[in-house]
Scaffold this active site. Structure first.
Site, PDB file in Angstrom:
ATOM      1  N   LYS A  26      26.504  14.292  78.829  1.00 10.18           N
ATOM      2  CA  LYS A  26      25.139  14.688  79.166  1.00 10.18           C
ATOM      3  C   LYS A  26      24.985  15.225  80.584  1.00 10.18           C
ATOM      4  O   LYS A  26      25.540  16.255  80.897  1.00 10.18           O
ATOM      5  CB  LYS A  26      24.184  13.536  78.877  1.00 10.18           C
ATOM      6  N   TYR A  76      23.769   5.519  67.939  1.00  8.66           N
ATOM      7  CA  TYR A  76      24.151   6.937  67.945  1.00  8.66           C
ATOM      8  C   TYR A  76      25.235   7.148  68.989  1.00  8.66           C
ATOM      9  O   TYR A  76      25.030   6.851  70.170  1.00  8.66           O
ATOM     10  CB  TYR A  76      22.946   7.826  68.270  1.00  8.66           C
ATOM     11  N   ASP A 104      29.880   3.256  75.779  1.00  7.23           N
ATOM     12  CA  ASP A 104      29.389   4.626  75.709  1.00  7.23           C
ATOM     13  C   ASP A 104      28.276   4.733  76.745  1.00  7.23           C
ATOM     14  O   ASP A 104      27.157   4.268  76.522  1.00  7.23           O
ATOM     15  CB  ASP A 104      28.868   4.906  74.296  1.00  7.23           C
TER      16      ASP A 104
HETATM   17  C1  LIG Z   1      24.212  12.379  73.277  1.00  3.94           C
HETATM   18  C2  LIG Z   1      25.082  11.211  73.066  1.00  3.94           C
HETATM   19  C3  LIG Z   1      26.386  11.350  72.586  1.00  3.94           C
HETATM   20  C4  LIG Z   1      26.941  12.675  72.144  1.00  3.94           C
HETATM   21  O1  LIG Z   1      27.076  13.586  73.177  1.00  3.94           O
HETATM   22  P1  LIG Z   1      27.117  15.146  72.809  1.00  3.94           P
HETATM   23  O2  LIG Z   1      27.502  15.796  74.083  1.00  3.94           O
HETATM   24  O3  LIG Z   1      25.757  15.502  72.333  1.00  3.94           O
HETATM   25  O4  LIG Z   1      28.143  15.286  71.742  1.00  3.94           O
HETATM   26  C5  LIG Z   1      27.179  10.225  72.489  1.00  3.94           C
HETATM   27  N1  LIG Z   1      26.709   9.023  72.845  1.00  3.94           N
HETATM   28  C6  LIG Z   1      25.469   8.854  73.302  1.00  3.94           C
HETATM   29  C7  LIG Z   1      25.028   7.495  73.688  1.00  3.94           C
HETATM   30  C8  LIG Z   1      24.603   9.931  73.420  1.00  3.94           C
HETATM   31  O5  LIG Z   1      23.362   9.749  73.841  1.00  3.94           O
END
Ligand SMILES: *Cc1c(COP(=O)(O)O)cnc(C)c1O
Length: 427
Positions: free
Chosen positions: A263, A159, A236
């Site tokens: 986040k 994700y 990420d």
């Molecule tokens: C939550 C998340 C995202 C997306 O971030 P948003 O601010 O919700 O768009 C991307 N990558 C990872 C690993 C996440 O946990």
């Protein structure tokens, strides 16, 4: 032990849940007439309807029916600082005194950028966005632009945001890139990364994908393969950057070319960022021949920039993050002991303050090991824990905030032991 028994128990637990929450039910019905599914963030859906939060302080949530919960979800990791961190509140309040929506640059965006560049050695320059999704989309386009290649390698089941979900059901909303999927932690699959690949996008621990840690050898081999082929390695770290002041990249010692963040870094305010090698980020710098423009009305919004500055400088020190990491390791290990002693198919995985509960017989090395999860048991366990005052994600995700205490972890484990007994007794 069979599925239908868990199903009956789950239904009974949902009835008990609904009976105690008439106000939440009423508001859910009202919400559903104006928002599809009664929601504007699908991950917050709870069966049969979500309890609606009225207020939150520290590590506690209170819903509109007056029920309180210890918050072990921590807003899917965005709530790392708890619900009302004083320095963030003070910084935001002070910022608001000077007005907002400037349509001009200001000083807090420099301070926030300096704080990020300071703590993540791989990030020489950074740009802000409003979400992690946006940060990843920008990083991917930047990598395509930099390399002149199109292909993006991702992990099956990962994700990376609302338009970048590579699990079940994510296909329909996937951003239209030339994606190639590989199996997380599978070193043998790395030769498939060739000189047509612009970037490899990966979390050093799969977060939403099930809190599955990357093997150290895998990350190192991935780094080597990217160097051999000229693909950019993008970490990420939207979730995992909490693992130390320098992120999980500091703990693993594997350095990406680009990093995406989000986040918790703005103390719970809207936030996203992407950054990394200066020569790559130069694409946004006209003085260095850069031709890319980066839009975003709220990229430097004063609330997020002030909040991020306060969070980074006053709260997110190694001295705060290191004990949190240990607390999480301890909780996961004790949880694991509890699961081993039980006859139910329960396994936990994770790193530091983030972990997931899986309803499989284990072991869990990648998302493919979760294919036979017992969905009914997972929902039942969620409700049994909620009934005992402990909130975490229905899918089993837990993210500790800095406000969670050792005593609350004990409470969690007692509740879990009790919940397992209750579930087992009815089998
Ligand atoms: C939550 C998340 C995202 C997306 O971030 P948003 O601010 O919700 O768009 C991307 N990558 C990872 C690993 C996440 O946990």
């Amino acid at each position: 032990m069979n599925m239908s028994t868990f199903l009956a128990q789950r239904k009974a637990a949902e009835v008990r849940y609904a009976d105690k929450r008439p106000r939440s039910k009423e508001l859910f019905d009202r919400a559903s007439t104006v928002m599809p599914g009664g929601s504007t963030r699908s991950v917050l859906d709870v069966q049969p309807f979500p309890f609606r939060v009225a207020s939150a302080t520290g590590s506690q949530l209170t819903d509109v029916d007056g029920i309180t919960y210890i918050d072990f979800l921590g807003d899917y990791s965005a709530g790392l600082l708890g619900h009302d961190p004083a320095p963030v509140r003070a910084a935001v309040t002070a910022a608001l005194e000077n007005g907002w929506s400037f349509g001009g640059v200001h000083t807090d965006e420099i301070r926030a950028a300096e704080a990020i560049v300071d703590r993540f050695p791989s990030v020489e320059q950074v740009r802000f966005t409003n979400s992690g999704t946006e940060a990843n989309l920008m990083a991917l386009q930047l990598a395509r632009h930099h390399t002149g290649r199109d292909r993006i390698v991702v992990s099956d089941g990962a994700y990376h945001g609302g338009l970048l979900y590579f699990g079940h059901g994510g296909e329909a909303l996937l951003a239209p890139f030339d994606f190639m999927r590989v199996t997380y932690n599978d070193i043998d699959a790395l030769p498939a990364i060739d000189s047509t690949v612009a970037a490899v996008l990966i979390e050093p621990m799969m977060g939403a994908g099930g809190c599955i840690p990357a093997r150290q050898e895998y990350l190192e081999a991935l780094r080597r393969r990217c160097d051999e082929t000229g693909a950019l390695l993008i970490f990420d770290e939207v979730m995992t950057s909490r693992m130390s002041a320098g992120g999980l990249q500091q703990r693993t010692g594997v350095t990406p070319d680009l990093t995406t963040l989000g986040k918790y870094l703005a103390g719970g305010m809207t936030f996203g960022a992407f950054g990394g090698r200066s020569d790559v980020m130069a694409a946004f710098d006209p003085a260095r021949g850069g031709t890319l423009t980066h839009g975003g009305t709220f990229n430097n919004n004063v609330v997020s920039m002030a909040a991020a500055t306060a969070a980074l400088s006053e709260l997110l020190s190694e001295r705060a993050l290191s004990p949190l990491f240990s607390r999480g390791e301890t909780l996961r290990s004790r949880l694991s002991d509890l699961f081993h002693a039980s006859a139910l198919p329960l396994v936990t995985t994770g790193v530091g303050s983030m972990m997931a509960i899986h309803t499989v017989d284990g072991p869990v090395r990648g998302p493919h090991d979760l294919q036979h999860s017992d969905h009914e048991l997972k929902q039942l366990l969620f409700h049994e824990m909620l009934h005992r005052g402990c909130y975490f994600a229905p899918r089993g995700f837990i993210a500790l905030s800095l406000d969670i205490t050792d005593a609350q972890c004990d409470t969690f484990l007692d509740a879990m032991s009790d919940a397992i007994d209750a579930i087992s007794a009815s089998q």
